[in-house]
Design a protein around this motif. Structure first.
Motif, short mmCIF file in Angstrom:
data_model
loop_
_atom_site.label_atom_id
_atom_site.label_comp_id
_atom_site.label_asym_id
_atom_site.label_seq_id
_atom_site.Cartn_x
_atom_site.Cartn_y
_atom_site.Cartn_z
N SER D 180 0.87 -1.04 -0.01
CA SER D 180 -0.15 0.07 -0.19
C SER D 180 0.85 1.23 0.12
N ILE D 181 0.23 2.59 -0.16
CA ILE D 181 0.72 3.66 -0.32
C ILE D 181 0.14 4.42 0.82
N LEU D 182 1.15 5.55 1.36
CA LEU D 182 0.45 6.53 2.25
C LEU D 182 -0.96 7.31 1.58
N GLY D 183 -1.67 7.33 2.30
CA GLY D 183 -2.95 8.16 1.66
C GLY D 183 -2.72 9.43 1.22
N ARG D 184 -3.29 10.10 0.12
CA ARG D 184 -3.03 11.36 -0.53
C ARG D 184 -4.41 12.11 -0.12
N GLY D 185 -4.06 13.39 0.00
CA GLY D 185 -5.30 14.26 -0.02
C GLY D 185 -4.66 15.79 0.30
N ILE D 186 -5.71 16.44 1.07
CA ILE D 186 -5.25 17.79 1.25
C ILE D 186 -4.42 17.42 2.71
N SER D 187 -3.27 18.18 2.90
CA SER D 187 -2.40 17.91 3.96
C SER D 187 -2.45 19.29 4.70
N THR D 188 -2.00 19.32 5.94
CA THR D 188 -2.12 20.62 6.92
C THR D 188 -1.49 21.85 6.19
N GLY D 189 -2.31 22.69 5.92
CA GLY D 189 -1.79 23.92 5.41
C GLY D 189 -2.29 24.04 3.89
N THR D 190 -2.78 23.09 3.25
CA THR D 190 -3.27 23.17 1.91
C THR D 190 -4.49 24.29 1.87
N GLU D 191 -4.43 25.01 0.94
CA GLU D 191 -5.35 25.97 0.82
C GLU D 191 -6.12 25.80 -0.55
N LEU D 192 -7.40 25.55 -0.50
CA LEU D 192 -8.30 25.28 -1.70
C LEU D 192 -8.01 26.04 -3.01
N GLU D 193 -7.63 27.27 -2.71
CA GLU D 193 -7.41 27.95 -3.83
C GLU D 193 -6.14 27.59 -4.66
N TYR D 194 -5.04 26.96 -4.09
CA TYR D 194 -3.96 26.75 -4.90
C TYR D 194 -3.90 25.16 -5.20
N ILE D 195 -5.19 24.29 -4.81
CA ILE D 195 -4.85 22.78 -4.91
C ILE D 195 -4.66 22.30 -6.32
N ASP D 196 -3.79 21.41 -6.54
CA ASP D 196 -3.48 20.80 -7.76
C ASP D 196 -4.43 19.75 -8.04
N THR D 197 -4.47 19.44 -9.47
CA THR D 197 -5.54 18.29 -9.96
C THR D 197 -5.41 17.08 -9.14
N ASP D 198 -4.19 16.53 -8.94
CA ASP D 198 -3.84 15.25 -8.52
C ASP D 198 -4.61 15.08 -6.67
N THR D 199 -4.19 16.19 -6.31
CA THR D 199 -4.51 16.27 -4.92
C THR D 199 -6.12 16.40 -4.68
N MET D 200 -6.58 16.94 -5.62
CA MET D 200 -8.22 17.14 -5.58
C MET D 200 -8.82 16.01 -5.92
N ILE D 201 -8.27 15.13 -6.79
CA ILE D 201 -8.73 13.89 -7.15
C ILE D 201 -8.70 12.88 -5.89
N TYR D 202 -7.57 12.60 -5.39
CA TYR D 202 -7.29 11.96 -3.97
C TYR D 202 -8.27 12.49 -2.90
N ALA D 203 -8.37 13.90 -2.73
CA ALA D 203 -9.29 14.45 -1.70
C ALA D 203 -10.49 13.93 -1.77
N LEU D 204 -10.97 14.13 -3.02
CA LEU D 204 -12.40 13.49 -3.59
C LEU D 204 -12.61 12.14 -3.07
N LYS D 205 -11.77 11.42 -3.70
CA LYS D 205 -11.73 10.12 -3.70
C LYS D 205 -11.92 9.43 -2.16
N GLY D 206 -10.91 10.18 -1.39
CA GLY D 206 -10.71 9.76 -0.01
C GLY D 206 -11.51 10.45 1.19
N ARG D 207 -12.64 11.32 0.55
CA ARG D 207 -13.50 11.85 1.64
C ARG D 207 -14.08 10.96 2.57
N GLY D 208 -14.44 11.51 3.77
CA GLY D 208 -14.92 10.64 4.60
C GLY D 208 -15.27 11.54 5.86
#
Lengths: 208, 208, 208, 208
Positions: D180-208
């Motif tokens: 397995s691999i460490l979960g991706r998503g938004i990390s401490t300090g991430t601002e939505l105004e600057y989120i990149d596509t990859d992180t947004m994909i992971y963050a949506l998929k990993g929502r909970g």
């Protein structure tokens, strides 16, 4: 007939990019902010913009932008001020330089704002700086004894000084006007560990 | 008997913090790197450290750290150099300043390294800079005509110059030695839009 | 009668300070630039400002600022788009967040723009975010199955999520709407050497 | 016979450049500082360097550098710790990553330090990471159920994970070990105004 739809948010974003130091994201956020401002703010801003068109003019002597208090004013407050020395003329690149030097309060002569920089290699220096106005200014001011170049200590500034020294030499010699340049040396904050050769040369020569 | 176990990784991390500009994370990573270096590297490093103890000494004239090539050398290459002018002495704060000025190649006199900064308010200036050695240096050098203070253009540098001017005044007057300071003005990179009052005063006064 | 003279350069400088991320020097330089723009530019800018007042409105469903193409439009293009899923609602802080997420192209549902942040300790959360409009939105949308909080991963964002979870809990339970939050973990650029505890916890839990 | 003279200051400056994040000026200043340290400091430093050679070793199981307290120790404190889970193995790039993750205190399994990064395009991955030792580690540990890749979320980290997944697939399948691999998503300090596509994909998929 095709009417092209202009989104004011897009237009504002594009126009705001023309302001100095504003990037695309900041322009976009600023457009949103402008679009949400209340009618009072917006009116104040538009009035100031229209007022600026009517009242903010170049001083016909020094090319500094200033706000006219009366319609027939052609000189900025500095050029109008009879207490300022007419014998020295400080040549600066832009209005912000003039304002910052005024803030230091240490110069009591007059200014001339070039409106840009140029270089000895320039094909059309008169398109880059207010050249003919500068010449006219030098010729007409009868008391003028010294021109001081106060340009930034970088390539653009040095090139501009080099160009102007050559260009004005004959006229200044004929009129017995001295040309000088701001003294170089170590400036506030300079650390000797990082001093460059040029500054060291000037600093040694100018020791006192 | 309790024997306290010293982890060499921890010791290296702590000692590396004493080097200038190294933070805790960098010290830790550097300790790991040192621990993984091959025996050849480590031997070279230790030899250099021991050599430094034996061979690197303060020049007895200028207090610059230098490496002796022979055991009886007491003067650094600059102080030994008969082609360098003995009539000017450039006072600097630290070895790195001296080395950087040497790199510019524009100064041909001798140096004195203070080893720190002080101020007129200091209780024990002789603990902060090599004060008595500087006095001795001034008294003994018969050709000395000028002392140039080359300190950083900040509070510490200015305070040190102020202290030394007062402290050395009598002696320098008696010996007819001039005291001067590096010329101030705009230095490479200075933009007029951000110039401070002090620098503007110097730059106007030093124009030429 | 005393008429107070307002310098348009001063007024512009002050008003420009209201734009996000503009400091005093930049505002001043921008005022000079605005004052020098040609009448065409200025007219375009003023027209866009007036247009913005007339045409840029909050979408009545999602509170996103958008430009109306027809006067009777009340919904932004996203809310009007029948191809977008009506069952998920992404809650964002501001328009710039919405626009950036749209740029990634990975979300196909609808949005709601809070217009700010709040916290469980806030006395008047309804003054800080569009709270009653959010409630109305949740009640009226019949297909809604999930609300996703997409707030920045900082104190303000976390506090806002905490407040909304509590505030909306009863309503969402009654309407069988799930509340979720964007997944946390390591994000593009995260280096393990600097990972914080919270992110490490999420990253381990969310491994896959 | 020509004897080449080695200046210990020069040697120290050069060797210090091998430490991570130290530039030429900093190395020079550090050499001066080392040369001025008292004999006690220097002795402590040299002792720690020699000690490091004798006592700091790679753990034979996880390749983490650790200090032996007894000469026959071959396992680092983490690998020796019977309270840590033997069923998960966290793969990290370097010692500093391991130490930082340990500081968060949220992982209770074992580690393996790759000692670098590699990629599917690498000709000699076994020169870049401890590959055969990792294989051996996987084969020998009988309880191992999951390998977690904890590499930085950048190109080097992603390439390394891609290489290892392919390389280890057969063995892991045979031994019924999950990768397995460490979960991706938004990390401490991430601002939505600057989120990149990859992180947004992971963050949506990993929502909970």
């Amino acid at each position: 007939m095709v009417v092209f739809f202009m989104d004011p948010l897009t237009t504002l974003t594009e126009l705001l990019r023309d302001l100095p130091g504003i990037g695309p994201r900041q322009a976009r956020r600023s457009a949103f902010v402008l679009a949400q401002k209340n009618p009072h703010w917006r009116k104040k801003f538009i009035t100031a913009l229209i007022d600026a068109e009517k009242k903010v003019h170049f001083c016909k002597e020094c090319m500094h932008l200033f706000t006219r208090k009366r319609d027939d004013e052609t000189l900025c407050p500095i050029c109008r001020d009879i207490h300022r020395d007419d014998d020295t003329l400080l040549i600066v690149e832009k209005d912000a330089d003039l304002e910052n030097i005024e803030k230091t309060g240490v110069f009591q002569g007059k200014y001339f704002v070039l409106g840009g920089t140029t270089s000895p290699r320039s094909k059309k220096p008169e398109k880059e700086i207010h050249l003919s106005l500068l010449e006219k200014r030098i010729e007409e001011k009868k008391n003028l004894k010294e021109i001081i170049f106060a340009l930034s200590a970088n390539t653009e500034g040095d090139d501009t000084v080099r160009f102007l020294r050559t260009y004005l030499e004959e006229k200044c010699t004929a009129l017995e006007i001295k040309m000088s340049i701001l003294g170089r040396g170590i400036s506030t904050g300079t650390e000797l560990e990082y001093i460059d050769t040029d500054t060291m040369i000037y600093a040694l020569k100018g020791r006192g």
